[in-house]
Design a protein around this motif. Structure first.
Motif, PDB file in Angstrom:
ATOM      1  N   SER A  13       0.800  -1.238   0.000  1.00  0.00           N
ATOM      2  CA  SER A  13       0.000   0.000   0.000  1.00  0.00           C
ATOM      3  C   SER A  13       0.821   1.272   0.000  1.00  0.00           C
ATOM      4  N   SER A  34       1.679  -7.276 -10.656  1.00  0.00           N
ATOM      5  CA  SER A  34       1.981  -8.690 -10.372  1.00  0.00           C
ATOM      6  C   SER A  34       1.252  -9.158  -9.115  1.00  0.00           C
ATOM      7  N   ARG A  39      -3.008 -12.380  -5.812  1.00  0.00           N
ATOM      8  CA  ARG A  39      -4.332 -12.234  -5.200  1.00  0.00           C
ATOM      9  C   ARG A  39      -5.355 -13.153  -5.880  1.00  0.00           C
ATOM     10  N   ARG A 110       5.082 -19.159  -6.769  1.00  0.00           N
ATOM     11  CA  ARG A 110       6.004 -18.156  -7.328  1.00  0.00           C
ATOM     12  C   ARG A 110       6.495 -18.600  -8.708  1.00  0.00           C
ATOM     13  N   ASP A 132       9.295  -8.452  -5.996  1.00  0.00           N
ATOM     14  CA  ASP A 132      10.552  -9.078  -6.432  1.00  0.00           C
ATOM     15  C   ASP A 132      10.816  -8.813  -7.906  1.00  0.00           C
ATOM     16  N   ARG A 158      -4.809   3.055   2.462  1.00  0.00           N
ATOM     17  CA  ARG A 158      -5.490   1.788   2.149  1.00  0.00           C
ATOM     18  C   ARG A 158      -6.869   1.731   2.810  1.00  0.00           C
ATOM     19  N   ARG A 181       1.553  -8.571   6.348  1.00  0.00           N
ATOM     20  CA  ARG A 181       2.034  -8.839   4.979  1.00  0.00           C
ATOM     21  C   ARG A 181       3.472  -8.364   4.805  1.00  0.00           C
ATOM     22  N   ASP A 185       6.229 -10.941   3.711  1.00  0.00           N
ATOM     23  CA  ASP A 185       6.844 -10.678   2.399  1.00  0.00           C
ATOM     24  C   ASP A 185       8.354 -10.443   2.503  1.00  0.00           C
ATOM     25  N   ARG A 188      10.177 -14.130   3.990  1.00  0.00           N
ATOM     26  CA  ARG A 188       9.983 -15.463   3.397  1.00  0.00           C
ATOM     27  C   ARG A 188      11.316 -15.951   2.785  1.00  0.00           C
TER      28      ARG A 188
HETATM   29  O1  CDP Z   1      -1.206  -3.342  -3.446  1.00  0.00           O
HETATM   30  P1  CDP Z   1      -0.655  -3.997  -2.215  1.00  0.00           P
HETATM   31  O2  CDP Z   1       0.578  -3.330  -1.747  1.00  0.00           O
HETATM   32  O3  CDP Z   1      -1.654  -4.208  -1.149  1.00  0.00           O
HETATM   33  O4  CDP Z   1      -0.195  -5.479  -2.571  1.00  0.00           O
HETATM   34  P2  CDP Z   1      -0.218  -6.238  -3.945  1.00  0.00           P
HETATM   35  O5  CDP Z   1       0.779  -5.638  -4.879  1.00  0.00           O
HETATM   36  O6  CDP Z   1      -1.624  -6.365  -4.411  1.00  0.00           O
HETATM   37  O7  CDP Z   1       0.357  -7.674  -3.521  1.00  0.00           O
HETATM   38  C1  CDP Z   1      -0.366  -8.541  -2.680  1.00  0.00           C
HETATM   39  C2  CDP Z   1       0.583  -9.562  -2.087  1.00  0.00           C
HETATM   40  O8  CDP Z   1       1.087 -10.377  -3.148  1.00  0.00           O
HETATM   41  C3  CDP Z   1       1.813  -9.025  -1.385  1.00  0.00           C
HETATM   42  O9  CDP Z   1       1.581  -8.714  -0.024  1.00  0.00           O
HETATM   43  C4  CDP Z   1       2.785 -10.196  -1.531  1.00  0.00           C
HETATM   44  O10 CDP Z   1       2.548 -11.183  -0.557  1.00  0.00           O
HETATM   45  C5  CDP Z   1       2.411 -10.778  -2.876  1.00  0.00           C
HETATM   46  N1  CDP Z   1       3.292 -10.350  -3.969  1.00  0.00           N
HETATM   47  C6  CDP Z   1       4.496 -11.003  -4.117  1.00  0.00           C
HETATM   48  O11 CDP Z   1       4.848 -11.871  -3.329  1.00  0.00           O
HETATM   49  N2  CDP Z   1       5.306 -10.722  -5.170  1.00  0.00           N
HETATM   50  C7  CDP Z   1       4.956  -9.787  -6.058  1.00  0.00           C
HETATM   51  N3  CDP Z   1       5.751  -9.560  -7.084  1.00  0.00           N
HETATM   52  C8  CDP Z   1       3.748  -9.087  -5.896  1.00  0.00           C
HETATM   53  C9  CDP Z   1       2.936  -9.380  -4.829  1.00  0.00           C
END
Ligand code: CDP
Length: 227
Positions: A13, A34, A39, A110, A132, A158, A181, A185, A188
């Motif tokens: 966010s 991504s 999601r 992933r 990533d 948010r 999160r 994130d 991990r």
């Molecule tokens: O928009 P927001 O910051 O809420 O999160 P998002 O971009 O919608 O991503 C949701 C979740 O997906 C993240 O909290 C990560 O756990 C995962 N994610 C990830 O592992 N790798 C990415 N390249 C993008 C998202």
């Protein structure tokens, strides 16, 4: 024109998708969120009661998931579809947000998502945001931006977004979700959230959307060779 890959990573966010979408539009690039893929996979797992600790179950479930980004001709946004259903709104629900980081930490998930992200980015001319993208998905990206903002400012932003759809959401729920999160994130084992060494850090706590976009556009034009 010289097309590049722009990777935007950062904490939950902090406005990555908003900026990435606007930047892509100005450059006439493709924008890929991504996080929407993780999601959508999470939504499928919730709906189908997938036990995430069971490797076979996860693998089988992934075989049944087909993801696509399609342009909405009214909003001009790229929306995510899963198995022929537009899930772009559903995946923003807090119930999905509460489970997504555990799902995104799984190796098979992933591998599944990153392979598709690399295919989409192979032609360049793309802005992709996530956790990533600059570190793992496109380590050769010509421009990497790492976005951050004060945690309470992120919570407030948010909360406003989520309350517009569901007024019963509380600030505590949102604060807890972002903190959890961010923790999962960044700790991990596979592809944790990291600031790539060659990324430009953009703290937007005190920037308007236009100000941050101006900065990103300047950096992008420098890399593309437009001045
Ligand atoms: O928009 P927001 O910051 O809420 O999160 P998002 O971009 O919608 O991503 C949701 C979740 O997906 C993240 O909290 C990560 O756990 C995962 N994610 C990830 O592992 N790798 C990415 N390249 C993008 C998202």
């Amino acid at each position: 024109m010289n097309k590049i890959v722009i990777a935007i990573d950062g904490w939950s966010s902090c406005g990555k998708s908003t900026m990435a979408r606007q930047l892509a539009r100005l450059l006439n690039y493709i924008f890929i969120d991504s996080g929407a893929m993780y999601r959508a996979i999470t939504l499928f797992f919730i709906r189908n009661h997938i036990a995430i600790e069971k490797v076979d179950e996860v693998e089988k479930a992934l075989q049944d998931i087909h993801l696509e980004f399609k342009l909405n001709s009214t909003t001009l946004n790229n929306e995510i579809w899963m198995n022929g259903e537009n899930v772009d709104t559903l995946i923003r629900d807090i119930k999905v947000a509460e489970r997504v980081s555990e799902v995104a930490a799984l190796a098979q998930v992933r591998d599944f998502a990153v392979a598709q992200q690399r295919l989409i980015g192979a032609q360049k001319g793309i802005v992709m945001d996530g956790r990533d993208i600059g570190s793992v998905v496109f380590p050769e990206a010509e421009l990497k931006i790492f976005m951050t903002a004060d945690p309470e400012i992120r919570v407030t932003r948010r909360l406003k977004e989520l309350q517009a759809k569901d007024p019963s959401i509380t600030v505590e729920e949102v604060r807890k979700n972002l903190a959890t999160r961010d923790h999962i994130d960044s700790t991990r084992a596979i592809s944790p959230l990291r600031q790539p060494e060659d990324a430009i850090v953009l703290d937007n706590s005190n920037l308007t959307p236009d100000q941050q976009l101006d900065l990103a556009l300047t950096w992008a034009k420098e890399r593309i060779g437009l001045h």
